[in-house]
Design a protein around this motif. Structure first.
Motif, PDB file in Angstrom:
ATOM      1  N   LEU A 430      46.604  44.730   8.614  1.00 58.33           N
ATOM      2  CA  LEU A 430      46.028  43.545   9.623  1.00 58.33           C
ATOM      3  C   LEU A 430      45.231  43.683   8.094  1.00 58.33           C
ATOM      4  O   LEU A 430      44.228  44.484   7.621  1.00 58.33           O
ATOM      5  CB  LEU A 430      45.143  44.382  10.077  1.00 58.33           C
ATOM      6  CG  LEU A 430      44.777  43.404  11.404  1.00 58.33           C
ATOM      7  CD1 LEU A 430      45.805  42.462  12.059  1.00 58.33           C
ATOM      8  CD2 LEU A 430      43.092  44.084  12.012  1.00 58.33           C
ATOM      9  N   THR A 431      45.109  42.767   7.862  1.00 53.41           N
ATOM     10  CA  THR A 431      44.476  41.760   6.918  1.00 53.41           C
ATOM     11  C   THR A 431      43.383  40.881   6.932  1.00 53.41           C
ATOM     12  O   THR A 431      42.405  40.536   6.554  1.00 53.41           O
ATOM     13  CB  THR A 431      45.486  41.027   5.783  1.00 53.41           C
ATOM     14  OG1 THR A 431      46.157  39.758   6.638  1.00 53.41           O
ATOM     15  CG2 THR A 431      46.427  41.887   5.076  1.00 53.41           C
ATOM     16  N   ARG A 432      43.540  40.486   7.952  1.00 54.60           N
ATOM     17  CA  ARG A 432      42.788  39.036   8.645  1.00 54.60           C
ATOM     18  C   ARG A 432      42.524  38.971   9.888  1.00 54.60           C
ATOM     19  O   ARG A 432      43.598  38.777  10.983  1.00 54.60           O
ATOM     20  CB  ARG A 432      43.285  38.524   7.784  1.00 54.60           C
ATOM     21  CG  ARG A 432      41.449  37.069   8.313  1.00 54.60           C
ATOM     22  CD  ARG A 432      42.921  34.717   7.510  1.00 54.60           C
ATOM     23  NE  ARG A 432      41.619  34.161   7.838  1.00 54.60           N
ATOM     24  CZ  ARG A 432      41.213  33.950   6.498  1.00 54.60           C
ATOM     25  NH1 ARG A 432      40.393  34.597   4.956  1.00 54.60           N
ATOM     26  NH2 ARG A 432      40.119  33.078   7.215  1.00 54.60           N
ATOM     27  N   ILE A 433      41.518  38.965  10.683  1.00 49.34           N
ATOM     28  CA  ILE A 433      41.097  38.463  12.467  1.00 49.34           C
ATOM     29  C   ILE A 433      40.283  37.070  12.598  1.00 49.34           C
ATOM     30  O   ILE A 433      38.791  37.174  11.697  1.00 49.34           O
ATOM     31  CB  ILE A 433      40.479  40.017  12.197  1.00 49.34           C
ATOM     32  CG1 ILE A 433      41.287  41.539  12.822  1.00 49.34           C
ATOM     33  CG2 ILE A 433      39.820  39.728  14.378  1.00 49.34           C
ATOM     34  CD1 ILE A 433      40.499  42.667  13.938  1.00 49.34           C
ATOM     35  N   THR A 434      40.461  36.582  12.842  1.00 51.57           N
ATOM     36  CA  THR A 434      39.455  35.607  13.573  1.00 51.57           C
ATOM     37  C   THR A 434      39.676  35.643  14.953  1.00 51.57           C
ATOM     38  O   THR A 434      40.463  35.543  16.449  1.00 51.57           O
ATOM     39  CB  THR A 434      41.257  34.312  12.955  1.00 51.57           C
ATOM     40  OG1 THR A 434      40.842  34.399  11.995  1.00 51.57           O
ATOM     41  CG2 THR A 434      39.856  33.061  14.215  1.00 51.57           C
ATOM     42  N   GLY A 435      38.220  35.290  15.427  1.00 48.67           N
ATOM     43  CA  GLY A 435      38.076  34.796  17.085  1.00 48.67           C
ATOM     44  C   GLY A 435      36.629  33.608  16.787  1.00 48.67           C
ATOM     45  O   GLY A 435      36.026  33.299  15.976  1.00 48.67           O
ATOM     46  N   ARG A 457      32.352  31.192  15.952  1.00 48.62           N
ATOM     47  CA  ARG A 457      33.787  31.628  14.906  1.00 48.62           C
ATOM     48  C   ARG A 457      33.723  32.912  14.587  1.00 48.62           C
ATOM     49  O   ARG A 457      32.224  32.876  13.919  1.00 48.62           O
ATOM     50  CB  ARG A 457      34.260  30.500  14.130  1.00 48.62           C
ATOM     51  CG  ARG A 457      35.492  30.692  13.656  1.00 48.62           C
ATOM     52  CD  ARG A 457      35.661  29.249  13.214  1.00 48.62           C
ATOM     53  NE  ARG A 457      36.595  29.619  11.787  1.00 48.62           N
ATOM     54  CZ  ARG A 457      38.117  29.721  12.288  1.00 48.62           C
ATOM     55  NH1 ARG A 457      38.787  29.024  13.160  1.00 48.62           N
ATOM     56  NH2 ARG A 457      38.677  29.727  11.486  1.00 48.62           N
ATOM     57  N   LEU A 458      34.313  34.149  14.363  1.00 50.63           N
ATOM     58  CA  LEU A 458      34.219  35.068  13.525  1.00 50.63           C
ATOM     59  C   LEU A 458      35.644  35.269  12.643  1.00 50.63           C
ATOM     60  O   LEU A 458      36.256  34.965  13.207  1.00 50.63           O
ATOM     61  CB  LEU A 458      33.943  35.857  14.495  1.00 50.63           C
ATOM     62  CG  LEU A 458      33.687  37.242  13.717  1.00 50.63           C
ATOM     63  CD1 LEU A 458      32.710  38.233  14.396  1.00 50.63           C
ATOM     64  CD2 LEU A 458      35.545  38.064  13.349  1.00 50.63           C
ATOM     65  N   VAL A 459      35.473  35.264  11.189  1.00 48.88           N
ATOM     66  CA  VAL A 459      36.737  35.543  10.504  1.00 48.88           C
ATOM     67  C   VAL A 459      36.349  37.355  10.090  1.00 48.88           C
ATOM     68  O   VAL A 459      34.902  37.220   9.128  1.00 48.88           O
ATOM     69  CB  VAL A 459      37.199  34.554   9.719  1.00 48.88           C
ATOM     70  CG1 VAL A 459      38.261  35.042   8.860  1.00 48.88           C
ATOM     71  CG2 VAL A 459      37.174  33.467  10.542  1.00 48.88           C
ATOM     72  N   ALA A 460      36.879  37.807  10.246  1.00 43.82           N
ATOM     73  CA  ALA A 460      36.690  39.245   9.531  1.00 43.82           C
ATOM     74  C   ALA A 460      38.461  39.173   8.276  1.00 43.82           C
ATOM     75  O   ALA A 460      39.458  39.607   8.921  1.00 43.82           O
ATOM     76  CB  ALA A 460      36.214  40.364  10.223  1.00 43.82           C
ATOM     77  N   VAL A 461      37.244  39.886   7.090  1.00 40.35           N
ATOM     78  CA  VAL A 461      38.666  40.046   6.278  1.00 40.35           C
ATOM     79  C   VAL A 461      38.674  41.125   5.846  1.00 40.35           C
ATOM     80  O   VAL A 461      38.079  42.144   6.227  1.00 40.35           O
ATOM     81  CB  VAL A 461      38.852  39.154   4.519  1.00 40.35           C
ATOM     82  CG1 VAL A 461      39.575  39.796   3.856  1.00 40.35           C
ATOM     83  CG2 VAL A 461      38.689  38.010   5.157  1.00 40.35           C
ATOM     84  N   MET A 462      40.318  41.936   5.975  1.00 37.18           N
ATOM     85  CA  MET A 462      40.279  43.623   6.169  1.00 37.18           C
ATOM     86  C   MET A 462      40.094  43.868   4.777  1.00 37.18           C
ATOM     87  O   MET A 462      41.046  43.689   3.976  1.00 37.18           O
ATOM     88  CB  MET A 462      41.195  43.846   7.259  1.00 37.18           C
ATOM     89  CG  MET A 462      41.366  43.772   8.700  1.00 37.18           C
ATOM     90  SD  MET A 462      39.417  43.807   9.919  1.00 37.18           S
ATOM     91  CE  MET A 462      39.481  45.670  10.023  1.00 37.18           C
ATOM     92  N   ALA A 463      39.459  45.842   4.763  1.00 34.49           N
ATOM     93  CA  ALA A 463      39.747  45.940   3.800  1.00 34.49           C
ATOM     94  C   ALA A 463      41.276  46.535   3.460  1.00 34.49           C
ATOM     95  O   ALA A 463      42.044  47.618   4.194  1.00 34.49           O
ATOM     96  CB  ALA A 463      38.877  47.696   3.032  1.00 34.49           C
ATOM     97  N   SER A 481      35.435  41.741   4.691  1.00 34.71           N
ATOM     98  CA  SER A 481      33.589  40.712   4.617  1.00 34.71           C
ATOM     99  C   SER A 481      34.708  40.307   5.321  1.00 34.71           C
ATOM    100  O   SER A 481      35.405  40.076   6.871  1.00 34.71           O
ATOM    101  CB  SER A 481      34.018  40.245   3.924  1.00 34.71           C
ATOM    102  OG  SER A 481      35.088  39.174   3.229  1.00 34.71           O
ATOM    103  N   ALA A 482      33.654  39.347   6.213  1.00 34.52           N
ATOM    104  CA  ALA A 482      33.393  38.653   7.561  1.00 34.52           C
ATOM    105  C   ALA A 482      32.598  37.485   7.415  1.00 34.52           C
ATOM    106  O   ALA A 482      31.450  37.224   6.724  1.00 34.52           O
ATOM    107  CB  ALA A 482      32.562  39.935   8.876  1.00 34.52           C
ATOM    108  N   THR A 483      32.809  36.320   7.787  1.00 32.99           N
ATOM    109  CA  THR A 483      31.624  35.150   7.791  1.00 32.99           C
ATOM    110  C   THR A 483      31.352  34.846   9.514  1.00 32.99           C
ATOM    111  O   THR A 483      33.063  34.844  10.376  1.00 32.99           O
ATOM    112  CB  THR A 483      32.448  34.396   7.747  1.00 32.99           C
ATOM    113  OG1 THR A 483      33.515  33.657   7.762  1.00 32.99           O
ATOM    114  CG2 THR A 483      32.619  34.037   5.909  1.00 32.99           C
ATOM    115  N   ILE A 484      30.459  34.426  10.077  1.00 35.26           N
ATOM    116  CA  ILE A 484      30.645  33.829  11.564  1.00 35.26           C
ATOM    117  C   ILE A 484      29.537  33.124  11.129  1.00 35.26           C
ATOM    118  O   ILE A 484      28.727  31.888  10.842  1.00 35.26           O
ATOM    119  CB  ILE A 484      29.603  34.878  11.850  1.00 35.26           C
ATOM    120  CG1 ILE A 484      29.921  36.478  12.089  1.00 35.26           C
ATOM    121  CG2 ILE A 484      29.712  34.903  13.392  1.00 35.26           C
ATOM    122  CD1 ILE A 484      29.170  37.096  11.137  1.00 35.26           C
TER     123      ILE A 484
END
Length: 800
Positions: A430-435, A457-463, A481-484
């Motif tokens: 898993l490289t990226r999650i977007t909610g 909106r939440l975008v998480a970049v997985m390690a 990292s993540a941006t909300i």
């Protein structure tokens, strides 16, 4: 899922090759009924022949075209039982263009004229050069075959490019019923491979082919061999439908199986649709399995799958050495690309994905995905692998997890949103999650605090781990990292403390997984118990709850006592209303309750205030520390006044005490402020009547509620004490000593010294006076001198 879905079309195509091969073989036998009536052979040779005919060729023609040709080395007519025997038989069947289509060879055929049954007791070999009947074309025209479309894309084209060889024995043809039957083993060879079955029946009237049992076909696909097995098979020629029982396709990377499968074919022999029931299972080499009670696939003219459907309760299971995954959904829809590769899978009506993992010396990790709908996209990887590209859940997605180290506490985590999309890398990690829509991430910090982050909106970049996806750790521990964005809210609550909750809001947030800090911008704000804070940017630590505020920092401590709560966590700086602070930046330590403000910091509560380069507040201890820097002093302003109920005379009204110093320490519990000279060199205190300089000053406020101003104004200064090198000036007078005590209640100044240096006051009119103590009364400008057991009152009038 990758290998089993990809190979599913191999199951269908292999079935088509087997059925076409067997069908054509028995179709050739059906031509015997229509074109070669064995009952006519004796009549053609002589009806009552009892002799042997050696070496003959019989040709049947119609309209100038050869229909069939029979070659036999010997024909024996047995008159006593009405049977005929043909030895070393070769039958050639011709098409309308005059070319040889099929050949049948057998060592001996026995024909019972009365029963209408022809039987070959020994081996029979059928060579088929075309898979279907020749089309009705003009005499002499060559048949037009469909163009080829890949190695297994069109079974009819591939068969037509070579020959089909069928071998069996014990073949019986019943002229009355039009059925050809054998109970013996049937073997056949096609361009793609070899196959067999145990027993077969072809009913030419019904157009039905039945492969009794033990159906098997080995298909060669490049370097790979696919083995198709079925317990039973039936083919309806007129309807172009094949029914298989207990069908199973085995290949290098897995298996596909169905309890019952029905395959519909087009006129050109290509597969059109597969319907499976009584259990449909796909398994890869690693043991991962997809199963459903019912399934279907639609195919194009090239035998490539277009779309599919699994229903009745779809299950997905994968078990490895230290990890297990199970997924369920009532329905799954499959979509394939132009190349026949799986491109999309849609799971509907309640999707649940459950995984557990516990490796050696690793925590036990459990994770659950729940959503009404989940869409999975696939892409082509290296070496022809089919890889997951993304998974998208809609209708409200909840991902829960928990991690527990050996002997440790369970650490939960939770992510939820209206829509959640996960993207996968080349290693299927898993490289990226977007909610999107009410996105929220809940986790427990290393200190045990429960933290929730939410936004539109939440975008998480997985390690990246550099390994295949393992799922180790809770979800928050894998985020790089993540941006909300939009309506960002962060809450954090300490363990065991239901009342102390930190709440931060902003328009945008950026989370750094390496440092575990959340950076808030676009009007960020923090509410922590009685504290409210805003700034241009706020940085909040996920692990500790500490926060940094930068740019236009504004903080407010509410008066908790007025809100029916205890004063713990609030701030009392002599007043009863809210306390405010402004500064260029601030740092807050949540565990200790300490907040440090820097850069033009100023704090005020009612009329009391302090300004300094650095102000440090401790909510837990109820203390305030202010420090000077770069020559900028600490400035303190406190309200002072007279005793309530006295007549208003000069100095009886409230006044202000101003103090300038190098540092300040204030205790809310003791209601005491201590100021020292520090880097400034001296402490300067100003009242309405006098100015004092000294090494340090101590201020004590009245208890809350006592000597307060009207309408609950700030509590007044009880007394001020200046210590060390005291110099006091008032209305032209100048006094020196070692200690000065000012009482705000009565407005008196008491100046004392030491035995060697008694206090001294100089008056421009009266001159200098000294004594053990000099008392100046600001209300009537009188000065009292105490010494050697008596007191002297001196009235002075200072020039205005």
């Amino acid at each position: 899922m990758r290998l089993t879905i990809e190979r599913l079309r191999t199951l269908v195509l292999a079935s088509g090759v087997l059925l076409i091969a067997a069908l054509v073989g028995f179709l050739a036998l059906s031509k015997i009924k229509n074109k070669l009536n064995l009952k006519e052979i004796p009549h053609k040779l002589g009806a009552d022949i009892q002799r042997q005919a050696n070496g003959f060729v019989y040709t049947q023609s119609h309209g100038g075209h050869t229909l069939f040709k029979i070659r036999a080395s010997k024909v024996v007519q047995l008159k006593k039982d009405g049977r005929a025997q043909l030895h070393d038989v070769e039958i050639e069947l011709y098409g309308q263009d005059g070319s040889v289509v099929d050949r049948i060879k057998g060592g001996e055929f026995d024909y019972d004229q009365k029963a209408g049954i022809a039987a070959a007791a020994g081996p029979v070999e059928i060579t088929i050069t075309r898979p279907t009947e020749a089309p009705a074309v003009a005499p002499g025209a060559k048949p037009q075959l469909p163009a080829k479309s890949g190695p297994l894309a069109n079974a009819a084209n591939e068969v037509a490019s070579g020959q089909i060889v069928v071998k069996t024995s014990g073949l019986t043809f019943d002229q009355k019923t039009g059925s050809a039957t054998t109970a013996q083993r049937v073997e056949f060879a096609v361009v793609q491979g070899q196959g067999s079955s145990q027993g077969a029946t072809f009913d030419s009237d019904k157009g039905q082919l039945v492969l009794d049992r033990n159906v098997e076909l080995n298909v060669h696909r490049g370097r790979e061999t696919i083995v198709l097995r079925a317990a039973h098979g039936e083919f309806e020629r007129t309807q172009l439908v094949c029914n298989l029982t207990a069908a199973q396709a085995s290949y290098r990377n897995g298996q596909a199986a169905a309890g019952r499968a029905q395959i519909r074919f087009r006129e050109d022999g290509s597969a059109e649709r597969l319907d499976a029931d009584d259990g449909f299972t796909l398994t890869n080499a690693a043991g991962a399995k997809v199963a459903a009670p019912n399934g279907s696939l639609d195919f194009n003219e090239k035998n490539q799958p277009l779309q599919g459907r699994l229903e009745g309760g779809v299950t997905m299971d994968s078990v490895q050495a230290d990890r297990s995954v199970r997924g369920t959904a009532p329905t799954a829809l499959l979509a394939f690309g132009p190349d026949g590769q799986l491109k999309h899978a849609r799971l509907e009506r309640g999707v649940v994905l459950h995984s557990e993992q516990q490796g050696q010396n690793e925590p036990h990790v459990i994770r659950d995905w729940r959503s009404p709908v989940a869409d999975v996209d696939f892409r082509n990887g290296a070496k022809g692998q089919l890889l997951m590209s993304s998974v998208k859940g809609t209708g409200g997605v909840v991902i829960t997890g928990q991690s527990q180290k050996q002997g440790g506490a369970v650490v939960p985590s939770r992510m939820a949103a209206d829509e959640v999309t996960g993207e996968f890398g080349d290693r299927q990690e898993l490289t990226r999650i977007t909610g999107v829509g009410h996105a929220a991430l809940e986790q427990t910090t290393a200190t045990g605090a429960r933290q929730t982050t939410s936004g539109d909106r939440l975008v998480a970049v997985m390690a990246s781990t550099g390994k295949q996806a393992t799922g180790q750790g809770d979800l928050s521990q894998q985020i790089q990292s993540a941006t909300i964005d939009g309506n960002v809210v962060l809450t954090q609550q300490k363990p065991g403390d239901a009342g102390a909750k930190l709440r931060a809001t902003a328009g945008h947030a950026l989370y750094d997984g390496g440092s575990e800090w959340l950076h808030l911008t676009q009007s960020p704000r923090i509410d922590d118990a009685a504290l409210q804070l805003t700034a241009d940017r706020l940085d909040v630590s996920q692990s500790s709850g500490d926060a940094f505020a930068r740019g236009n920092v504004k903080a407010t401590w509410l008066d908790e006592t007025r809100r029916g709560k205890t004063a713990q966590g609030g701030l009392a700086f002599g007043g009863q209303g809210p306390a405010h602070v402004i500064a260029a930046e601030a740092q807050m330590h949540r565990d200790t309750g300490e907040a440090t403000f820097r850069g033009g910091a100023r704090l005020w509560q009612d009329a009391n205030s302090v300004a300094a380069p650095v102000i440090v507040l401790n909510q837990s201890r109820q203390t305030l520390v202010a420090r000077s820097a770069a020559g900028q002093p600490v400035n303190l302003v406190l309200l002072s006044g007279s005793q309530a109920g006295k007549a208003k005379t000069k100095g009886s009204g409230p006044s202000v005490v101003r103090v300038r110093a190098g540092d300040l320490k204030y205790s809310g519990a003791e209601r005491k402020a201590l100021l020292r000279a520090g880097a400034v060199g001296q402490v300067v205190a100003e009242t309405a009547e006098a100015t004092t300089s000294s090494n340090e000053v101590e201020l004590v406020l009245f208890p809350p509620g006592n000597h307060a101003g009207p309408d609950g104004a700030s509590a007044q200064v009880d007394h001020l004490t200046a210590i060390g090198n005291v110099v006091v000036t008032s209305n032209g007078r100048r006094g020196t000593g070692e200690r000065l005590v000012y009482s705000g209640d009565n407005g008196q100044y008491v100046l004392t010294g030491t035995a060697g240096a008694p206090p001294r006051m100089t008056d421009p009119v009266r001159g200098s006076v000294t004594g053990e103590a000099l008392i100046f009364n600001s209300r009537d400008d009188s000065v009292s001198i105490e010494g050697q057991g008596h007191k002297t009152l001196t009235q002075t009038v200072a020039p205005k």
